[in-house]
Design a protein around this motif. Structure first.
Motif: not given
Length: 298
Positions: A236-241
């Motif tokens: 899972y790749f999750q960007s910054e808020p």
């Protein structure tokens, strides 16, 4: 576009006030200073339904969630959804979801729950989809590995779609509400890219889907397909808020950029695009964008 801004203003008003006791369609019209006829013209043009149909879809979706997650009597659920009688509520529920409320509570099958897509987001993406690039303030991406056992994929294929816009233009947008209505889902609904081996003749690689446990066998709409996926790891790749809602496209682009730069071999993995779909879960200001890529341990 002024008309789009007007529709967005009405969507914002509905989202904020639809649970008020005195809320009705006339209040929405008053909020923007237009007649009911003018408002319906805007809604039909940009949202493909009348104001009444839009509001009704919201209430029916709320009622479906109550039926699924509470034991309230159906009459109480109906009254909570601004319906005046059990009979009127049941007729509207069946017309929208093709199942009676009592049967839905018992069977818990997938139904097309309504999602209030902000109209301004769609037009913003249409305007900038060729220009979206990774922003300097959205360049950090977290990576998490989740082990997946054998499971099923429920998906709605497309014939010609290549991205989110062409997919929704071809199959509509009910897929997200329907797939998210399935309690057994392992993750929220996503736009997916199928491995070549899963693409049937006459279809494209672009679809929408969810993963469910291997023993899932409930009824699905005819256009949906099911196949088994092998055991693998999902990265899972999750960007910054991010702060501005309109930056969701940049957040998604930053997550894709992180995948391009990532070397999974350094951490004992290799991408396995032929084993399972890739998932694009979209983006939200509070959590950033999320993508998932299938992988194997080296």
């Amino acid at each position: 576009m002024r008309d789009v801004e007007t529709v967005q203003t009405m969507q914002n008003y509905i989202r904020k006030h639809y649970k008020d006791n005195n809320f009705d369609a006339d209040a929405v019209c008053s909020a923007v200073g237009y007649s009911r006829r003018q408002v319906n013209r805007f809604f039909k043009k940009y949202l493909n339904q009348t104001l009444h149909e839009y509001i009704n879809a919201i209430y029916l979706t709320e009622s479906a969630n109550e039926l699924l997650h509470t034991k309230k009597p159906i009459l109480e659920v109906a009254l909570n959804s601004h319906f005046k009688s059990h009979e009127g509520f049941s007729r509207s529920f069946y017309k929208k979801f093709h199942i009676m409320p009592s049967n839905y509570r018992d069977k818990k099958i997938a139904i097309p729950l309504f999602i209030q897509y902000p109209i301004s987001h769609y037009y913003l993406m249409l305007k900038h989809k060729e220009e979206i690039a990774m922003s300097n303030d959205l360049n950090f991406c977290m990576i998490t590995a989740k082990e997946r056992k054998r499971r099923k994929l429920i998906y709605l294929p497309s014939h010609h779609a290549q991205d989110y816009f062409s997919y929704c233009e071809e199959v509509g947008c009910e897929w997200e509400g329907l797939l998210n209505s399935i309690p057994e889902k392992l993750e929220t609904a996503a736009l997916i890219e199928l491995p070549d081996q899963f693409v049937e003749p006459g279809f494209s690689k672009t679809a929408a889907g969810i993963e469910v446990p291997l023993d899932y066998d409930k009824e699905l709409p005819e256009s949906y397909k099911v196949l088994e996926l092998p055991e693998c790891t999902m990265l899972y790749f999750q960007s910054e808020p991010y702060e501005k809602a309109e930056d969701f496209g940049k957040a998604i682009a930053s997550a894709y950029a992180a995948i391009e730069k990532y070397n999974p071999a350094l951490y004992g993995y290799q991408f396995a695009y032929d084993m399972a779909p890739t998932f694009n879960f979209g983006a939200d200001p509070g959590t950033g964008a999320r993508l998932a890529i299938p992988a194997l341990t080296l």
